[in-house]
Design an enzyme around this catalytic site. Structure first.
Site, PDB file in Angstrom:
ATOM      1  CE1 TYR A 228      -4.205   1.728   0.479  1.00  0.00           C
ATOM      2  CE2 TYR A 228      -2.961   3.093   2.014  1.00  0.00           C
ATOM      3  CZ  TYR A 228      -4.092   2.869   1.242  1.00  0.00           C
ATOM      4  OH  TYR A 228      -5.123   3.786   1.259  1.00  0.00           O
TER       5      TYR A 228
ATOM      6  CG  HIS B 185       2.559  -4.782   8.181  1.00  0.00           C
ATOM      7  ND1 HIS B 185       1.529  -5.664   7.904  1.00  0.00           N
ATOM      8  CD2 HIS B 185       2.772  -4.086   7.022  1.00  0.00           C
ATOM      9  CE1 HIS B 185       1.130  -5.504   6.650  1.00  0.00           C
ATOM     10  NE2 HIS B 185       1.867  -4.561   6.105  1.00  0.00           N
TER      11      HIS B 185
ATOM     12  CB  SER C 283       1.166  -5.348   3.047  1.00  0.00           C
ATOM     13  OG  SER C 283       0.344  -4.426   3.701  1.00  0.00           O
ATOM     14  CD  GLN C 284      -2.244  -1.951  -2.419  1.00  0.00           C
ATOM     15  OE1 GLN C 284      -3.068  -1.086  -2.169  1.00  0.00           O
ATOM     16  NE2 GLN C 284      -1.158  -1.726  -3.157  1.00  0.00           N
TER      17      GLN C 284
ATOM     18  CG  ASP D  23       0.437  -6.977  10.760  1.00  0.00           C
ATOM     19  OD1 ASP D  23       0.151  -5.766  10.853  1.00  0.00           O
ATOM     20  OD2 ASP D  23       0.644  -7.548   9.675  1.00  0.00           O
TER      21      ASP D  23
END
Length: 335
Positions: free
Chosen positions: A92, A310, A187-188, A273
């Site tokens: 992201y 994360h 992630s994204q 996370d």
């Protein structure tokens, strides 16, 4: 960040009911059919990187609405045989950056297609090159909230479509083995790879670390870290929009895509996370392949890092991914 989500023993069994709209499959079938009306591969131009052991091309392909999407395509130099292609999606706020930034997969002997994220690239990294010409729909200023009042206008409808079209582009690239295409991301990027696994029935493998967009209804309730926090902030202002927002999010939930997937899958998550909460990752893993219509669910595994946020397992997780993917592709060839 301390532990804030469910304990690990509960996460391993966590398979919540996640609401899906009745027209989920029709929505995505129609969206992808519209995108497929455009020839997928555009320009494929050699790129100069100063790395003599690798060959790189600057690729443009047609994504959502036929919009041009940029990508880097990299292969080990001097190899003429078709190679498996690892299609990678970025996190992201990041764009595709520069072609020498992400070399793990081509150095490991794979072809590698790194897709740009339309309308992103301005938060960190080395930038992006793909605009989003459809970003004027009602919603907040961030990607996670653009067009969020209607699933047809939502930003992630466009980005997920781009991600599927990247698979089609990878199959058409020179030196690619079209039967061995892998989707990966963090992630994204992991959320996009997971969506691809649910929408592309002949994907060779999925590798998703800390995937975004999983169990969204819960995520916006238990964390206000960005990007989920951007949705929370939007609802804090637009107090009467909750029903519309939740309806839109139900069309892009990674758990719904996971249920439809058939490819073998490798997951990872950090238990601290709060950006992509582990309950969402485990929900996707535990539901993975449950509704794909096949008699057996695909092979899948997940690695949890109790003391990590994360960043998850970072290089430790990559080492596991490399070993796992090699074994999956070798087993696929043997069969």
């Amino acid at each position: 960040m301390p532990l804030f989500d469910l304990p690990l023993d509960q996460l391993r069994l966590y398979a919540p009911d996640v609401a899906e709209p009745a027209d989920f499959d029709e929505f995505w079938s129609a969206t992808l059919k519209d995108a497929a009306a455009h020839p997928v591969l555009g320009d494929v131009r050699p790129a100069q990187t100063g790395l003599p052991l690798l060959d790189t091309w600057d690729v443009t392909f047609a994504g959502f609405g036929g919009d041009p999407v940029r990508a880097w395509y990299t292969r080990p130099a001097g190899i003429d045989t078709p190679l498996p292609v690892v299609v990678e999606y970025v996190g992201y706020g990041r764009g595709r950056g520069l072609p020498h930034e992400r070399l793990t997969w081509p150095v490991a002997g794979y072809a590698h297609l790194l897709m740009d994220a339309r309308g992103q690239g301005g938060q960190y990294g080395s930038g992006g090159d793909t605009p989003d010409p459809h970003s004027s729909a009602l919603g907040g200023p961030w990607p996670a909230t653009r067009g969020i009042l209607d699933p047809r206008d939502y930003y992630y409808r466009r980005l997920i479509t781009d991600a599927v079209r990247a698979i089609d582009a990878a199959r058409a690239l020179p030196g690619a083995d079209p039967d061995r295409i892998v989707a990966t991301g963090n992630s994204q990027g992991g959320g996009l790879a997971l969506a691809v696994a649910g929408l592309v029935p002949d994907l060779a493998a999925l590798i998703a670390t800390a995937p975004l967009l999983c169990h969204l209804q819960r995520a916006i309730e238990i964390t206000d870290a960005p990007p989920y926090g951007e949705i929370v902030n939007f609802l804090a202002v637009h107090r009467d929009a909750e029903d519309a927002v939740r309806h839109t999010l139900s069309y892009v939930d990674g758990v719904a895509f996971a249920r439809r997937a058939v490819a073998p899958a490798h997951f990872g998550t950090g238990l601290r996370d709060n950006v992509c909460p582990p309950s969402g990752v485990f929900a996707a893993h535990n539901h993975y392949g449950a509704a794909n219509g096949r008699p057996r669910r695909p092979a899948r595994e997940i690695h949890a890092y109790p003391f990590n946020h994360h960043e998850g397992g970072e290089a430790y997780q990559v080492r596991r991914q490399l070993a796992w993917l090699s074994s999956v592709l070798l087993a696929d060839q043997a069969s």
